[in-house]
Motif scaffolding. Structure first.
Motif, PDB file in Angstrom:
ATOM      1  N   PRO A  94      11.994   8.789  -5.073  1.00 21.39           N
ATOM      2  CA  PRO A  94      10.736   8.319  -5.655  1.00 21.39           C
ATOM      3  C   PRO A  94       9.693   9.441  -5.635  1.00 21.39           C
ATOM      4  CG  PRO A  94      11.622   6.695  -4.137  1.00 21.39           C
ATOM      5  CD  PRO A  94      12.425   7.957  -3.953  1.00 21.39           C
ATOM      6  N   HIS A  95       8.980   9.584  -6.763  1.00 17.80           N
ATOM      7  CA  HIS A  95       7.998  10.662  -6.857  1.00 17.80           C
ATOM      8  C   HIS A  95       7.030  10.394  -8.001  1.00 17.80           C
ATOM      9  CE1 HIS A  95      11.120  11.716  -9.760  1.00 17.80           C
ATOM     10  NE2 HIS A  95      10.185  12.401 -10.422  1.00 17.80           N
ATOM     11  N   LEU A  96       5.869  11.009  -7.914  1.00 14.74           N
ATOM     12  CA  LEU A  96       4.861  10.961  -8.968  1.00 14.74           C
ATOM     13  C   LEU A  96       4.705  12.379  -9.494  1.00 14.74           C
ATOM     14  CD1 LEU A  96       1.451   9.120  -8.813  1.00 14.74           C
ATOM     15  CD2 LEU A  96       1.771  11.270 -10.016  1.00 14.74           C
ATOM     16  N   THR A  97       5.165  12.610 -10.708  1.00 17.57           N
ATOM     17  CA  THR A  97       5.161  13.952 -11.284  1.00 17.57           C
ATOM     18  C   THR A  97       3.751  14.388 -11.636  1.00 17.57           C
ATOM     19  OG1 THR A  97       7.391  13.684 -12.151  1.00 17.57           O
ATOM     20  CG2 THR A  97       6.026  15.382 -13.197  1.00 17.57           C
ATOM     21  N   ILE A  98       3.396  15.577 -11.185  1.00 19.34           N
ATOM     22  CA  ILE A  98       2.127  16.214 -11.575  1.00 19.34           C
ATOM     23  C   ILE A  98       2.401  17.242 -12.666  1.00 19.34           C
ATOM     24  CG2 ILE A  98       0.252  17.716 -10.776  1.00 19.34           C
ATOM     25  CD1 ILE A  98       0.034  14.796  -9.835  1.00 19.34           C
ATOM     26  N   THR A  99       3.522  17.947 -12.555  1.00 23.00           N
ATOM     27  CA  THR A  99       3.894  18.964 -13.536  1.00 23.00           C
ATOM     28  C   THR A  99       5.391  18.950 -13.746  1.00 23.00           C
ATOM     29  OG1 THR A  99       2.127  20.389 -12.741  1.00 23.00           O
ATOM     30  CG2 THR A  99       3.854  21.438 -14.016  1.00 23.00           C
TER      31      THR A  99
ATOM     32  N   GLU B  57       0.857  -1.190   0.000  1.00 22.37           N
ATOM     33  CA  GLU B  57       0.000   0.000   0.000  1.00 22.37           C
ATOM     34  C   GLU B  57       0.889   1.235   0.000  1.00 22.37           C
ATOM     35  OE1 GLU B  57      -3.376   0.119  -0.093  1.00 22.37           O
ATOM     36  OE2 GLU B  57      -3.457  -2.077  -0.138  1.00 22.37           O
ATOM     37  N   VAL B  58       0.497   2.223  -0.787  1.00 18.06           N
ATOM     38  CA  VAL B  58       1.211   3.496  -0.806  1.00 18.06           C
ATOM     39  C   VAL B  58       0.184   4.607  -0.632  1.00 18.06           C
ATOM     40  CG1 VAL B  58       1.148   3.708  -3.329  1.00 18.06           C
ATOM     41  CG2 VAL B  58       2.916   4.922  -2.034  1.00 18.06           C
ATOM     42  N   ARG B  59       0.599   5.638   0.053  1.00 18.54           N
ATOM     43  CA  ARG B  59      -0.261   6.789   0.288  1.00 18.54           C
ATOM     44  C   ARG B  59       0.437   8.028  -0.265  1.00 18.54           C
ATOM     45  NH1 ARG B  59      -1.738  10.377   4.791  1.00 18.54           N
ATOM     46  NH2 ARG B  59      -4.011  10.518   4.795  1.00 18.54           N
ATOM     47  N   PHE B  60      -0.345   8.874  -0.882  1.00 17.47           N
ATOM     48  CA  PHE B  60       0.156  10.148  -1.383  1.00 17.47           C
ATOM     49  C   PHE B  60      -0.564  11.240  -0.608  1.00 17.47           C
ATOM     50  CE2 PHE B  60       0.861   7.118  -4.735  1.00 17.47           C
ATOM     51  CZ  PHE B  60       2.135   7.426  -5.176  1.00 17.47           C
ATOM     52  N   ALA B  61       0.180  11.959   0.239  1.00 13.98           N
ATOM     53  CA  ALA B  61      -0.420  12.984   1.089  1.00 13.98           C
ATOM     54  C   ALA B  61       0.385  14.277   1.093  1.00 13.98           C
ATOM     55  CB  ALA B  61      -0.553  12.463   2.522  1.00 13.98           C
ATOM     56  N   THR B  62       1.516  14.286   0.379  1.00 13.26           N
ATOM     57  CA  THR B  62       2.423  15.426   0.418  1.00 13.26           C
ATOM     58  C   THR B  62       2.805  15.868  -0.989  1.00 13.26           C
ATOM     59  OG1 THR B  62       3.357  14.507   2.448  1.00 13.26           O
ATOM     60  CG2 THR B  62       4.615  16.250   1.369  1.00 13.26           C
ATOM     61  N   VAL B  63       2.768  17.169  -1.217  1.00 11.44           N
ATOM     62  CA  VAL B  63       3.230  17.769  -2.472  1.00 11.44           C
ATOM     63  C   VAL B  63       4.627  18.314  -2.229  1.00 11.44           C
ATOM     64  CG1 VAL B  63       2.837  19.584  -4.187  1.00 11.44           C
ATOM     65  CG2 VAL B  63       0.887  18.385  -3.171  1.00 11.44           C
TER      66      VAL B  63
ATOM     67  N   ARG C 261       8.537  19.683  -4.384  1.00 14.38           N
ATOM     68  CA  ARG C 261       9.015  20.368  -5.590  1.00 14.38           C
ATOM     69  C   ARG C 261      10.473  20.053  -5.884  1.00 14.38           C
ATOM     70  NH1 ARG C 261       6.559  25.777  -6.006  1.00 14.38           N
ATOM     71  NH2 ARG C 261       8.112  26.162  -7.611  1.00 14.38           N
ATOM     72  N   PHE C 262      10.775  19.929  -7.178  1.00  8.05           N
ATOM     73  CA  PHE C 262      12.115  20.065  -7.721  1.00  8.05           C
ATOM     74  C   PHE C 262      12.070  21.395  -8.465  1.00  8.05           C
ATOM     75  CE2 PHE C 262      11.852  15.215  -8.192  1.00  8.05           C
ATOM     76  CZ  PHE C 262      12.527  14.973  -7.005  1.00  8.05           C
ATOM     77  N   PRO C 263      13.168  21.900  -8.983  1.00 13.52           N
ATOM     78  CA  PRO C 263      13.130  23.224  -9.624  1.00 13.52           C
ATOM     79  C   PRO C 263      12.058  23.396 -10.709  1.00 13.52           C
ATOM     80  CG  PRO C 263      15.395  22.597  -9.252  1.00 13.52           C
ATOM     81  CD  PRO C 263      14.557  21.399  -8.872  1.00 13.52           C
ATOM     82  N   THR C 264      11.850  22.402 -11.564  1.00 18.06           N
ATOM     83  CA  THR C 264      10.851  22.551 -12.634  1.00 18.06           C
ATOM     84  C   THR C 264       9.762  21.477 -12.551  1.00 18.06           C
ATOM     85  OG1 THR C 264      12.178  21.216 -14.148  1.00 18.06           O
ATOM     86  CG2 THR C 264      12.510  23.616 -14.215  1.00 18.06           C
ATOM     87  N   VAL C 265       9.566  20.938 -11.344  1.00 14.92           N
ATOM     88  CA  VAL C 265       8.628  19.832 -11.151  1.00 14.92           C
ATOM     89  C   VAL C 265       7.823  20.031  -9.873  1.00 14.92           C
ATOM     90  CG1 VAL C 265       8.480  17.324 -10.704  1.00 14.92           C
ATOM     91  CG2 VAL C 265      10.146  18.203 -12.352  1.00 14.92           C
ATOM     92  N   VAL C 266       6.518  19.748  -9.980  1.00 13.25           N
ATOM     93  CA  VAL C 266       5.662  19.583  -8.803  1.00 13.25           C
ATOM     94  C   VAL C 266       5.341  18.097  -8.757  1.00 13.25           C
ATOM     95  CG1 VAL C 266       3.421  20.084  -7.758  1.00 13.25           C
ATOM     96  CG2 VAL C 266       4.666  21.902  -8.958  1.00 13.25           C
ATOM     97  N   TYR C 267       5.558  17.477  -7.594  1.00 10.74           N
ATOM     98  CA  TYR C 267       5.330  16.040  -7.514  1.00 10.74           C
ATOM     99  C   TYR C 267       4.687  15.646  -6.197  1.00 10.74           C
ATOM    100  CZ  TYR C 267       9.595  15.530  -4.623  1.00 10.74           C
ATOM    101  OH  TYR C 267      10.548  15.610  -3.634  1.00 10.74           O
ATOM    102  N   LEU C 268       4.155  14.424  -6.189  1.00  9.98           N
ATOM    103  CA  LEU C 268       3.597  13.826  -4.989  1.00  9.98           C
ATOM    104  C   LEU C 268       4.624  12.853  -4.428  1.00  9.98           C
ATOM    105  CD1 LEU C 268       0.009  12.982  -6.305  1.00  9.98           C
ATOM    106  CD2 LEU C 268       0.861  15.136  -5.340  1.00  9.98           C
ATOM    107  N   ALA C 269       4.830  12.911  -3.124  1.00  5.33           N
ATOM    108  CA  ALA C 269       5.802  12.037  -2.471  1.00  5.33           C
ATOM    109  C   ALA C 269       5.084  10.780  -1.975  1.00  5.33           C
ATOM    110  CB  ALA C 269       6.456  12.764  -1.305  1.00  5.33           C
ATOM    111  N   PRO C 270       5.525   9.592  -2.426  1.00  5.18           N
ATOM    112  CA  PRO C 270       4.885   8.364  -1.957  1.00  5.18           C
ATOM    113  C   PRO C 270       5.337   8.015  -0.543  1.00  5.18           C
ATOM    114  CG  PRO C 270       6.678   7.825  -3.430  1.00  5.18           C
ATOM    115  CD  PRO C 270       6.578   9.331  -3.400  1.00  5.18           C
TER     116      PRO C 270
END
Length: 174
Positions: A119-124, A70-76, A78-87
């Protein structure tokens, strides 16, 4: 038909809630070329033309050592040109990355550009997106959870679009 230079990626696909799906579709260039929402395990991986049955068997052996989780995504974040969700947890993703790289050492994550792979899930991913607004919208759509049950290998077509090639279950002996 795949050209000899088409690449591949090993990922964990993650279905997004509708608000995040819309946000990613609008602002992440990868979504526009068919890359599904995911956490990267290894990219770039083998050239697509080299994805043989032996490679699939090797990936299946790697996947067999990791039980579904199971993985939960609850935190946004940033990298310099990326917005991501932290697993959370991130350790199973890191273990899978390490295991794939151990088996395929010529293909380090992101070509070996980064000393630490997060590890990250890119949104932008963009050079000029309104990052603060996107992060706030993403935060409003959290949290959500997902049960991870398989790896997926994606391949790039000659037209630059991405498609699923293999789905490899976790925790199943090949």
């Amino acid at each position: 038909m795949l050209s000899t230079d088409a690449t591949s990626a090993v990922v964990i696909r993650v279905p997004l809630p509708p608000a995040l799906m819309r946000l990613r579709a609008r602002w992440d260039w990868a979504a526009s070329v068919g890359v599904p929402a995911h956490v990267t395990i290894v990219f770039p991986f083998l050239p697509a033309a080299q994805l043989t049955p032996d490679v699939r068997r090797s990936l299946a052996r790697v996947a067999a050592r990791q039980r579904p989780f199971e993985v939960r995504f609850a935190t946004v974040e940033r990298f310099p040109t990326v917005v991501y969700l932290a697993p959370q947890p991130s350790a199973p993703f890191s273990r899978l990355t390490e295991a794939v790289v151990e088996r395929f050492p010529d293909f380090p994550p992101y070509g070996g550009v980064f000393e630490e792979v997060i590890p990250h899930l890119t949104i932008t991913e963009s050079s000029d997106a309104p990052f603060d607004d996107i992060a706030a919208q993403a935060e409003a759509a959290l949290p959500f959870a997902h049960r991870v049950t398989r790896l997926q290998v994606l391949v790039e077509s000659d037209e630059g679009r991405w498609h699923g090639r293999w789905r490899i279950p976790l925790g199943v002996r090949p």
